[in-house]
Design a protein around this motif. Structure first.
Motif, short mmCIF file in Angstrom:
data_model
loop_
_atom_site.label_atom_id
_atom_site.label_comp_id
_atom_site.label_asym_id
_atom_site.label_seq_id
_atom_site.Cartn_x
_atom_site.Cartn_y
_atom_site.Cartn_z
N ARG A 1 0.69 -1.08 0.05
CA ARG A 1 -0.02 -0.02 -0.18
C ARG A 1 0.76 1.28 -0.12
O ARG A 1 1.33 1.74 1.26
CB ARG A 1 -0.95 -0.03 1.27
N PRO A 2 1.53 1.64 -1.32
CA PRO A 2 2.60 2.71 -1.11
C PRO A 2 1.93 4.14 -1.10
O PRO A 2 2.90 5.06 -0.77
CB PRO A 2 3.13 2.48 -2.58
N PHE A 3 0.58 4.37 -1.09
CA PHE A 3 0.24 5.86 -1.22
C PHE A 3 -0.31 6.32 0.13
O PHE A 3 -1.00 7.38 -0.05
CB PHE A 3 -0.86 5.80 -2.07
N VAL A 4 0.22 5.55 1.24
CA VAL A 4 -0.23 6.13 2.54
C VAL A 4 0.30 7.56 2.98
O VAL A 4 1.38 7.55 2.70
CB VAL A 4 0.12 4.91 3.90
N GLU A 5 -0.61 8.48 3.41
CA GLU A 5 -0.10 9.71 3.71
C GLU A 5 0.13 9.95 5.24
O GLU A 5 -0.46 9.17 5.85
CB GLU A 5 -1.27 10.90 3.08
N GLU A 6 0.91 10.96 5.72
CA GLU A 6 1.01 11.15 6.99
C GLU A 6 -0.18 11.53 7.95
O GLU A 6 -0.14 11.02 8.94
CB GLU A 6 2.14 12.46 7.16
N ASP A 7 -1.09 12.14 7.32
CA ASP A 7 -2.52 12.33 7.78
C ASP A 7 -3.26 11.34 8.40
O ASP A 7 -3.53 11.28 9.57
CB ASP A 7 -3.45 13.18 6.94
N ILE A 8 -3.42 10.25 7.60
CA ILE A 8 -3.88 9.06 7.96
C ILE A 8 -3.16 8.29 9.31
O ILE A 8 -3.74 7.59 10.23
CB ILE A 8 -4.55 8.16 6.88
N LEU A 9 -1.84 8.11 9.01
CA LEU A 9 -0.81 7.66 10.05
C LEU A 9 -1.09 8.46 11.23
O LEU A 9 -1.11 7.53 12.14
CB LEU A 9 0.62 7.57 9.36
N LEU A 10 -1.02 9.64 11.21
CA LEU A 10 -1.07 10.36 12.69
C LEU A 10 -2.73 10.13 13.13
O LEU A 10 -2.65 9.81 14.51
CB LEU A 10 -0.96 12.14 12.26
N LYS A 11 -3.42 10.13 12.49
CA LYS A 11 -4.80 9.90 12.96
C LYS A 11 -4.86 8.58 13.90
O LYS A 11 -5.50 8.35 15.06
CB LYS A 11 -5.86 9.99 12.12
N VAL A 12 -4.41 7.56 12.98
CA VAL A 12 -4.50 6.13 13.70
C VAL A 12 -3.70 6.10 15.04
O VAL A 12 -3.93 5.46 15.80
CB VAL A 12 -4.33 4.82 12.67
N VAL A 13 -2.45 6.63 14.96
CA VAL A 13 -1.61 6.60 16.01
C VAL A 13 -2.16 7.12 17.17
O VAL A 13 -2.11 6.81 18.42
CB VAL A 13 -0.03 7.29 15.70
N LEU A 14 -2.84 8.48 16.98
CA LEU A 14 -3.30 9.25 18.18
C LEU A 14 -4.52 8.61 18.45
O LEU A 14 -4.64 8.53 19.99
CB LEU A 14 -3.67 10.66 17.66
N ALA A 15 -5.37 7.88 17.85
CA ALA A 15 -6.51 6.99 18.39
C ALA A 15 -6.15 5.85 19.11
O ALA A 15 -6.41 5.55 20.08
CB ALA A 15 -7.36 6.66 17.05
N ALA A 16 -5.15 5.50 18.46
CA ALA A 16 -4.52 3.94 19.22
C ALA A 16 -3.97 4.65 20.50
O ALA A 16 -4.07 3.65 21.58
CB ALA A 16 -3.40 3.44 18.45
N LYS A 17 -3.39 5.52 20.50
CA LYS A 17 -2.76 6.05 22.12
C LYS A 17 -3.89 6.05 22.92
O LYS A 17 -3.75 5.88 24.34
CB LYS A 17 -1.85 7.13 21.84
N GLU A 18 -4.86 6.87 22.50
CA GLU A 18 -6.11 6.79 23.22
C GLU A 18 -7.32 5.82 23.64
O GLU A 18 -7.39 5.33 24.97
CB GLU A 18 -7.12 7.97 22.69
N HIS A 19 -7.14 4.71 22.60
CA HIS A 19 -8.17 3.42 22.62
C HIS A 19 -7.45 2.26 22.81
O HIS A 19 -8.14 1.36 22.98
CB HIS A 19 -9.15 3.51 21.58
#
Length: 418
Positions: free
Chosen positions: A126-144
């Motif tokens: 999946r070569p087209f992953v952007e920083e925005d979605i990576l940041l969102k899932v990391v912050l959500a994982a940190k919380e949940h």
């Protein structure tokens, strides 16, 4: 370095890329993660997408034993940093588990890695992953504790009965497709894998489910963008290459020497090309050869250059730009398109003599191709008093735009006429 990004994450983050698949559905002898797109392996694009994010400290790539040396050679060739290669297992989950184990067990290895607070798991294809979605899932994982990207279902999911008839269908609006990236508090996903049954490790596919089943962690689901799709079939390789070409064609740099005719033509070309690249949300830049902004263009990852040579039979300016490009090493990751424009400023409307004088550009282009620089020639009859000059410029801009978008290595060294 972007300190704001680091503060916004607020946790140490690493990534694991399972890349041990054989690519059976692709129908190729080469595993899809190692298939070439514009001459570069697919996995290199994915690694680069993560590597350019400075708050990801380590990237673990998990490959099969027979591909470890291949992966190491890719890392060396394309200058990837912060990468650790780990031997995969027989299944996807066993490979991911091997990738996770390198952190707490790395004190025993020759290259210890610090255990992260949050780990991203992402597919190597999946070569087209952007920083925005990576940041969102990391912050959500940190919380949940866990989080993953999702996308709307494109097709309705149906279940068939034993005889192959329709049994029932699911209400599409109530379901989502689970995508990557996913992120987890490291201790949660590591504990889940330690508790996994052999059945889960051999036949499971969903990491979020393991966190729920073994650690009672309900993942937060994050709506992802359309570019999270996975290269699975051969047609996907063509689609991915098309996207990469489109991305590369969005910035053009026109360079000239200081001679009057070259500067004027360069400006006219720049103004016309602005309309071409604007449709791709890109930009055209006009610079004289010694402009100190040229280095900033390289830093901005421009991969398209138009070099205007005032003397129709002289490629010295083009040769000098090739040297600059080679020293800047920007062609390591992507092929650079360099269009060598030559002016015929005589009153003679015939181009035959100009084309004969420029016959050597073909051999020059063959040599330069080895450096991942694609050189094309363009001969323009130029007379600033010609009432049809703008038509000629429009024709030249259309040719340039087509060459940049197609990036066809088979056409290098051709001398086209506008």
């Amino acid at each position: 370095m972007e300190p704001g990004k680091l503060r916004s994450v607020g946790a140490s983050v690493a990534a694991v890329l399972p890349a041990g698949g054989s690519g059976e559905r692709l129908g190729s002898a080469t595993p899809k993660q190692f298939c070439a797109l514009l001459g570069r392996p697919l996995i290199s694009y994915t690694v680069r997408a993560l590597e350019r994010i400075n708050w990801i400290s380590d990237i673990v790539v998990v490959v099969s034993l027979e591909n470890i040396e291949t992966m190491k050679s890719i890392i060396e060739k394309y200058g990837h940093k912060r990468i650790t290669v780990v031997e995969g297992g027989m299944t996807r989950h066993r490979s991911i588990f091997n990738g996770l184990k390198i952190f707490p067990e790395s004190k025993l290895s020759s290259c210890p890695l610090q255990k992260p607070e949050v780990v991203i798991i992402h597919d190597a294809v999946r070569p087209f992953v952007e920083e925005d979605i990576l940041l969102k899932v990391v912050l959500a994982a940190k919380e949940h504790g866990a989080a993953g990207a999702i996308r709307p279902l494109v097709s309705t999911v149906v279940a068939s009965s034993a005889d192959g008839s329709l049994n029932h269908s699911l209400e599409r609006a109530s379901y989502r497709a689970s995508e990557m990236p996913q992120a987890f508090v490291f201790d949660i996903i590591y504990q889940a894998y330690h508790q996994c049954s052999d059945y889960d490790l051999d036949y499971g596919t969903e990491c979020l489910h393991l966190a729920l089943k073994y650690c009672k962690t309900n993942a937060k689901l994050i709506e992802g963008s359309p570019d999270l799709w996975k290269v699975t079939y051969k047609r996907d390789l063509y689609a991915a290459e098309s996207i990469i070409k489109d991305n590369l064609s969005q910035q053009v740099c026109v360079t000239t020497d200081m001679k009057e005719d070259a500067v004027q033509l360069g400006f006219l070309l720049h103004e016309t090309l602005k309309n071409e690249v604007k449709q791709a949300k890109g930009k055209s830049v006009f610079l004289c050869k010694n402009d100190n902004r040229l280095q900033n263009i390289f830093l901005g990852q421009c991969y398209n250059f138009i070099c205007i040579n005032a003397k129709k039979s002289d490629i010295k300016e083009t040769q000098q730009l090739v040297d600059i490009l080679e020293n800047a090493r920007i062609s390591v990751l992507h092929p650079v398109v360099l269009i060598s424009v030559h002016l015929n400023v005589s009153e003679n409307m015939s181009f035959s003599s100009g084309m004969e004088e420029l016959a050597g550009i073909k051999e020059f282009a063959k040599e330069v191709k080895k450096k991942h620089i694609l050189v094309y020639g363009l001969l323009i009859h130029y007379n600033k008093d010609d009432p049809k000059l703008q038509e000629t410029i429009n024709s030249a801009a259309a040719i340039i735009s087509a060459l940049i978008k197609d990036r066809n290595p088979e056409l290098i060294g051709q001398l086209l006429v506008a």
